[in-house]
Design a protein around this motif. Structure first.
Motif, mmCIF file in Angstrom:
data_model
loop_
_atom_site.group_PDB
_atom_site.id
_atom_site.type_symbol
_atom_site.label_atom_id
_atom_site.label_comp_id
_atom_site.label_asym_id
_atom_site.label_seq_id
_atom_site.Cartn_x
_atom_site.Cartn_y
_atom_site.Cartn_z
ATOM 1 N N ASN A 120 -2.632 -4.401 -8.742
ATOM 2 C CA ASN A 120 -1.893 -3.591 -9.719
ATOM 3 C C ASN A 120 -2.312 -2.129 -9.680
ATOM 4 O O ASN A 120 -1.482 -1.230 -9.815
ATOM 5 N N LEU A 121 -3.605 -1.924 -9.477
ATOM 6 C CA LEU A 121 -4.152 -0.562 -9.430
ATOM 7 C C LEU A 121 -3.459 0.261 -8.337
ATOM 8 O O LEU A 121 -3.209 1.450 -8.504
ATOM 9 N N TYR A 122 -3.135 -0.381 -7.230
ATOM 10 C CA TYR A 122 -2.514 0.304 -6.088
ATOM 11 C C TYR A 122 -1.008 0.078 -6.027
ATOM 12 O O TYR A 122 -0.414 0.236 -4.964
ATOM 13 N N SER A 123 -0.397 -0.262 -7.152
ATOM 14 C CA SER A 123 1.028 -0.624 -7.098
ATOM 15 C C SER A 123 1.928 0.580 -6.771
ATOM 16 O O SER A 123 3.104 0.409 -6.467
ATOM 17 N N PHE A 124 1.371 1.784 -6.805
ATOM 18 C CA PHE A 124 2.151 2.972 -6.408
ATOM 19 C C PHE A 124 2.269 3.081 -4.886
ATOM 20 O O PHE A 124 3.086 3.837 -4.373
ATOM 21 N N ALA A 125 1.460 2.348 -4.158
ATOM 22 C CA ALA A 125 1.460 2.432 -2.688
ATOM 23 C C ALA A 125 2.496 1.466 -2.102
ATOM 24 O O ALA A 125 2.503 0.291 -2.449
ATOM 25 N N PRO A 126 3.375 1.962 -1.227
ATOM 26 C CA PRO A 126 4.380 1.069 -0.646
ATOM 27 C C PRO A 126 3.848 0.279 0.553
ATOM 28 O O PRO A 126 2.791 0.590 1.102
ATOM 29 N N GLN A 127 4.611 -0.717 0.936
ATOM 30 C CA GLN A 127 4.298 -1.519 2.119
ATOM 31 C C GLN A 127 4.514 -0.653 3.376
ATOM 32 O O GLN A 127 5.569 -0.027 3.520
ATOM 33 N N PRO A 128 3.548 -0.578 4.269
ATOM 34 C CA PRO A 128 3.730 0.221 5.491
ATOM 35 C C PRO A 128 4.834 -0.350 6.399
ATOM 36 O O PRO A 128 5.181 -1.527 6.289
ATOM 37 N N ASP A 129 5.334 0.492 7.305
ATOM 38 C CA ASP A 129 6.306 0.022 8.297
ATOM 39 C C ASP A 129 5.618 -0.857 9.326
ATOM 40 O O ASP A 129 6.239 -1.735 9.910
ATOM 41 N N LEU A 130 4.339 -0.568 9.560
ATOM 42 C CA LEU A 130 3.558 -1.388 10.489
ATOM 43 C C LEU A 130 2.113 -1.431 10.001
ATOM 44 O O LEU A 130 1.480 -0.391 9.814
ATOM 45 N N ALA A 131 1.625 -2.648 9.759
ATOM 46 C CA ALA A 131 0.232 -2.825 9.315
ATOM 47 C C ALA A 131 -0.497 -3.636 10.373
ATOM 48 O O ALA A 131 -0.226 -4.826 10.554
ATOM 49 N N LEU A 132 -1.377 -2.965 11.117
ATOM 50 C CA LEU A 132 -2.101 -3.629 12.202
ATOM 51 C C LEU A 132 -3.442 -4.125 11.690
ATOM 52 O O LEU A 132 -4.225 -3.352 11.124
ATOM 53 N N TYR A 133 -3.694 -5.398 11.887
ATOM 54 C CA TYR A 133 -4.981 -5.974 11.465
ATOM 55 C C TYR A 133 -5.785 -6.353 12.711
ATOM 56 O O TYR A 133 -5.354 -7.167 13.524
ATOM 57 N N PHE A 134 -6.941 -5.716 12.853
ATOM 58 C CA PHE A 134 -7.797 -5.955 14.017
ATOM 59 C C PHE A 134 -8.736 -7.114 13.719
ATOM 60 O O PHE A 134 -9.613 -7.012 12.874
ATOM 61 N N ARG A 135 -8.506 -8.196 14.453
ATOM 62 C CA ARG A 135 -9.312 -9.401 14.234
ATOM 63 C C ARG A 135 -10.372 -9.522 15.325
ATOM 64 O O ARG A 135 -10.030 -9.556 16.513
ATOM 65 N N VAL A 136 -11.624 -9.547 14.903
ATOM 66 C CA VAL A 136 -12.735 -9.789 15.845
ATOM 67 C C VAL A 136 -13.726 -10.745 15.187
ATOM 68 O O VAL A 136 -13.882 -10.727 13.966
ATOM 69 N N PRO A 137 -14.410 -11.574 16.001
ATOM 70 C CA PRO A 137 -15.458 -12.400 15.410
ATOM 71 C C PRO A 137 -16.536 -11.499 14.804
ATOM 72 O O PRO A 137 -16.803 -10.405 15.316
ATOM 73 N N LEU A 138 -17.112 -11.975 13.737
ATOM 74 C CA LEU A 138 -18.132 -11.218 13.000
ATOM 75 C C LEU A 138 -19.245 -10.696 13.920
ATOM 76 O O LEU A 138 -19.643 -9.536 13.836
ATOM 77 N N GLU A 139 -19.719 -11.568 14.831
ATOM 78 C CA GLU A 139 -20.851 -11.186 15.699
ATOM 79 C C GLU A 139 -20.477 -10.003 16.597
ATOM 80 O O GLU A 139 -21.316 -9.145 16.867
#
Ligand SMILES: Nc1ncnc2c1ncn2[C@@H]1O[C@H](COP(=O)(O)OP(=O)(O)O)[C@@H](O)[C@H]1O
Ligand SMILES: [Mg+2]
Length: 244
Positions: A120-139
């Motif tokens: 809710n705090l960030y409800s002024f922020a819109p959904q990006p056109d592209l949201a890239l999530y970089f997945r790597v193992p923790l180690e």
């Protein structure tokens, strides 16, 4: 769900735990788009001048609670959003962000903040056109961080949570929690998952293809520098013609 991005510009963001390779990839992307003559605006998490001194002091004196930390970072983001990112989006720029509201959703919740409250705090922020999530193992992420940097900082390691007296162990446990939050958000916020263990060039190739798709058929704001360059060329051509 965040509301869709209604502006003329394009909003592209990167997310992932520390050491997942976000900054490496977004830096290359900024350079590539700029070289194409695009107007690009880049913004980084926690970089607003507005709250800088307060943040520095509170970190130094270890004054933050999860709520005050969350609120101050939201102020940082709102300042950057309203004064820079939003006007640039409205003008038709490609706005690139190294971390977005999702960082707060992951980190603050990992610190025990209520997931709905922070959304809710960030409800002024819109959904990006592209949201890239970089997945790597923790180690992988941790060994990159430890080899690239001399020291992990107190809040970065989540030492305020009392998970462990040992900084590296605390960092590992905290990053694990953050990663779990990111994994939960993939569907919720339509993340495009990038395999962050691939070589830098292979990732960049894949990312450029994704960005090309987002920008396909779209006329953004031309880069004034590139336009000036073109005009010079045109003038030169004109002169050559006059001489001939
Ligand atoms: N694909 C990769 N393979 C190996 N090392 C990488 C890769 N991408 C980034 N690195 C290195 O890992 C470290 C962290 O990368 P960085 O891009 O700063 O991550 P983040 O911004 O997600 O914290 C840097 O030293 C960087 O050079
Ligand atoms: Mg980074």
């Amino acid at each position: 769900m965040l509301h869709p991005q209604p502006y003329h510009g394009k909003l592209i963001i990167v997310e992932g735990i520390d050491g997942s390779g976000k900054s490496t990839q977004i830096d290359l992307l900024v350079k590539w788009l700029t070289a194409q003559g695009r107007t690009v605006y880049f913004s980084e998490w926690n970089s607003s001048e507005l709250v800088k001194s307060t943040t520095r002091l509170a970190k130094k004196e270890k004054l933050f609670t999860p709520t005050t930390f969350s609120l101050l970072q939201a102020t940082d983001f709102a300042d950057r959003w309203e004064n820079y990112m939003l006007p640039m989006l409205k003008a038709g720029a490609v706005v690139l962000a190294d971390r977005y509201a999702f960082t707060a959703f992951a980190r603050d919740v990992a610190r025990g903040v209520d997931p709905l409250w922070v959304r809710n705090l960030y409800s002024f922020a819109p959904q990006p056109d592209l949201a890239l999530y970089f997945r790597v193992p923790l180690e992988v992420a941790i060994s990159r961080i430890l080899s690239a940097r001399a020291k992990i900082k107190y809040y970065e390691a989540g030492m305020d949570l009392g998970l462990s007296e040992d900084k590296v162990e605390s960092f590992t446990l905290f990053q694990k929690r953050i990663m779990e939050e990111y994994e939960r958000m993939i569907e919720e916020f339509n993340f495009t998952v990038i395999n962050g263990t691939q070589p830098i060039q292979a990732q960049q190739k894949q990312i450029r293809a994704l960005v090309r798709r987002v920008l396909n058929g779209w006329e953004g704001l031309p880069n004034p520098m590139a336009a000036a360059g073109k005009n010079k060329k045109r003038q030169k051509k004109q002169k050559t013609r006059e001489v001939a």
